[in-house]
Design a protein around this motif. Structure first.
Motif, PDB file in Angstrom:
ATOM      1  N   UNK A  16       0.847  -1.182   0.000  1.00  0.00           N
ATOM      2  CA  UNK A  16       0.000   0.000   0.000  1.00  0.00           C
ATOM      3  C   UNK A  16       0.889   1.241   0.000  1.00  0.00           C
ATOM      4  N   UNK A  17       0.290   2.370  -0.361  1.00  0.00           N
ATOM      5  CA  UNK A  17       1.035   3.626  -0.316  1.00  0.00           C
ATOM      6  C   UNK A  17       1.514   3.928   1.100  1.00  0.00           C
ATOM      7  N   UNK A  18       0.643   3.667   2.088  1.00  0.00           N
ATOM      8  CA  UNK A  18       1.013   3.919   3.482  1.00  0.00           C
ATOM      9  C   UNK A  18       2.221   3.083   3.891  1.00  0.00           C
ATOM     10  N   UNK A 182     -10.712  12.577  -6.757  1.00  0.00           N
ATOM     11  CA  UNK A 182     -10.498  14.027  -6.669  1.00  0.00           C
ATOM     12  C   UNK A 182      -9.037  14.351  -6.352  1.00  0.00           C
ATOM     13  N   UNK A 183      -8.401  13.535  -5.537  1.00  0.00           N
ATOM     14  CA  UNK A 183      -6.971  13.737  -5.264  1.00  0.00           C
ATOM     15  C   UNK A 183      -6.176  13.571  -6.548  1.00  0.00           C
ATOM     16  N   UNK A 200      -0.003   5.581  -6.296  1.00  0.00           N
ATOM     17  CA  UNK A 200      -0.638   5.477  -4.991  1.00  0.00           C
ATOM     18  C   UNK A 200      -0.036   6.383  -3.936  1.00  0.00           C
ATOM     19  N   UNK A 201       1.289   6.487  -3.908  1.00  0.00           N
ATOM     20  CA  UNK A 201       1.932   7.353  -2.911  1.00  0.00           C
ATOM     21  C   UNK A 201       1.511   8.803  -3.125  1.00  0.00           C
ATOM     22  N   UNK A 202       1.480   9.245  -4.382  1.00  0.00           N
ATOM     23  CA  UNK A 202       1.080  10.618  -4.669  1.00  0.00           C
ATOM     24  C   UNK A 202      -0.357  10.875  -4.219  1.00  0.00           C
ATOM     25  N   UNK A 203      -1.255   9.949  -4.513  1.00  0.00           N
ATOM     26  CA  UNK A 203      -2.656  10.117  -4.138  1.00  0.00           C
ATOM     27  C   UNK A 203      -2.823  10.085  -2.622  1.00  0.00           C
ATOM     28  N   UNK A 208      -3.848  12.812   2.560  1.00  0.00           N
ATOM     29  CA  UNK A 208      -3.376  12.976   3.940  1.00  0.00           C
ATOM     30  C   UNK A 208      -2.998  14.419   4.239  1.00  0.00           C
ATOM     31  N   UNK A 209      -2.185  15.005   3.377  1.00  0.00           N
ATOM     32  CA  UNK A 209      -1.636  16.326   3.683  1.00  0.00           C
ATOM     33  C   UNK A 209      -2.649  17.453   3.543  1.00  0.00           C
ATOM     34  N   UNK A 210      -3.464  17.410   2.498  1.00  0.00           N
ATOM     35  CA  UNK A 210      -4.373  18.541   2.293  1.00  0.00           C
ATOM     36  C   UNK A 210      -5.517  18.547   3.293  1.00  0.00           C
ATOM     37  N   UNK A 211      -5.931  17.385   3.777  1.00  0.00           N
ATOM     38  CA  UNK A 211      -7.036  17.359   4.738  1.00  0.00           C
ATOM     39  C   UNK A 211      -6.603  17.757   6.142  1.00  0.00           C
ATOM     40  N   UNK A 212      -5.313  17.745   6.434  1.00  0.00           N
ATOM     41  CA  UNK A 212      -4.867  18.141   7.771  1.00  0.00           C
ATOM     42  C   UNK A 212      -4.175  19.498   7.789  1.00  0.00           C
TER      43      UNK A 212
END
Length: 296
Positions: A16-18, A182-183, A200-203, A208-212
């Motif tokens: 996974x990207x995570x 949308x991401x 996947x990492x980019x998405x 993660x970053x824009x929502x926080x």
């Protein structure tokens, strides 16, 4: 409400990207330091246990985090001790006093740098987009300890920008498919030139970053805050831009002229076939160029 990443595609190796992001983070020392307003600033330090190497600070872009440098930190750490910041109000760092004021951000960064970097060491900074704006302001406060400033698709310049589609706000209540779609759309509009490079990492990073994000980096950029402070920057400047940077193309010469009016020997390095997030989209070429620039 927690975020649902289940629609984010896996990486080619099946992770996974995570898991991919965590595997790189595990190679660092995660360090929190006070930033003078009661909050703390997060840094990921790579290569600190590998000898007395030159110090390189990496400042990420708006609504971002150290993950903007995920394809750069390990290669660069072979040659530098790399301090990858989460800028105040972004990533895992606490907010500055004023999330709309560039100096509020900058003063927090400067305080954190004083707590983190040995006082007898000089260093270089590479700043991407909003991070370029922050690094320009930091450059006015740290004197000749800062030996070079590399601006990467820097924001906050009073220069022409071609209008483009509006980005859409990512919301935790979106369904997983909509959130990932949308991401991806935002990444294709702003960050990456080649849609096939949106992985996947980019998405995951974008969600993660824009929502926080708390710091209003775009407002500072629209107010041309870097152009305001650049005449006071005495540190040697170098630029790295993606050929098709969405914040610049086709007006890159205007940026070159702006910088050369202040520093006649300014060098602009353009990486072909890359967009705004050049350090990710063309990581190998970017890393090679940065490692060529910094030892000069």
């Amino acid at each position: 409400m927690s975020l649902d990443y289940s629609a984010v595609p896996r990486m080619p190796d099946g992770r996974t990207a995570a898991e991919t992001i965590d595997s790189v983070a595990a190679l660092s020392q995660a360090v929190r330091v006070p930033m003078g307003n009661g909050g703390t600033m997060m840094w990921h330090v790579f290569g600190a246990d590998q000898g007395n190497k030159p110090i390189l600070l990496l400042f990420h872009g708006g609504s971002g985090s150290w993950i903007h440098w995920i394809r750069n930190v390990v290669p660069l750490s072979q040659h530098f001790t790399v301090y990858a910041a989460d800028l105040p109000g972004l990533g895992e760092s606490d907010p500055p006093d004023d999330v709309r004021d560039i100096w509020s951000v900058t003063n927090c960064v400067k305080t954190a740098m004083d707590a983190l970097i040995p006082r007898d060491r000089d260093f270089a900074i590479t700043g991407f987009s909003f991070g370029g704006m922050v690094s320009g302001h930091v450059a006015t406060l740290v004197g000749d300890r800062l030996r070079r400033l590399v601006l990467v698709g820097a924001g906050g310049l009073k220069a022409t920008r071609k209008p483009g589609p509006k980005l859409r706000k990512l919301l935790p209540e979106m369904t997983p498919d909509v959130l990932a779609a949308e991401a991806r759309r935002n990444l294709e509009i702003l960050m990456l030139h080649d849609p096939a490079k949106v992985d996947g990492v980019a998405i995951h990073m974008q969600i993660l970053n824009t929502t926080r994000a708390k710091t209003r980096s775009r407002e500072m950029g629209q107010a041309f805050r870097l152009s305001e402070v650049l005449p006071r920057v005495k540190t040697p400047l170098t630029g790295i831009w993606g050929e098709y940077d969405s914040t610049t193309y086709p007006h890159i010469q205007e940026r070159i002229d702006l910088f050369r009016a202040l520093q006649p020997d300014f060098e602009m390095n353009v990486i072909q076939d890359a967009g705004h997030w050049v350090a990710y989209e063309a990581a190998e070429a970017f890393n090679a160029k940065l490692m060529d620039i910094l030892p000069r």
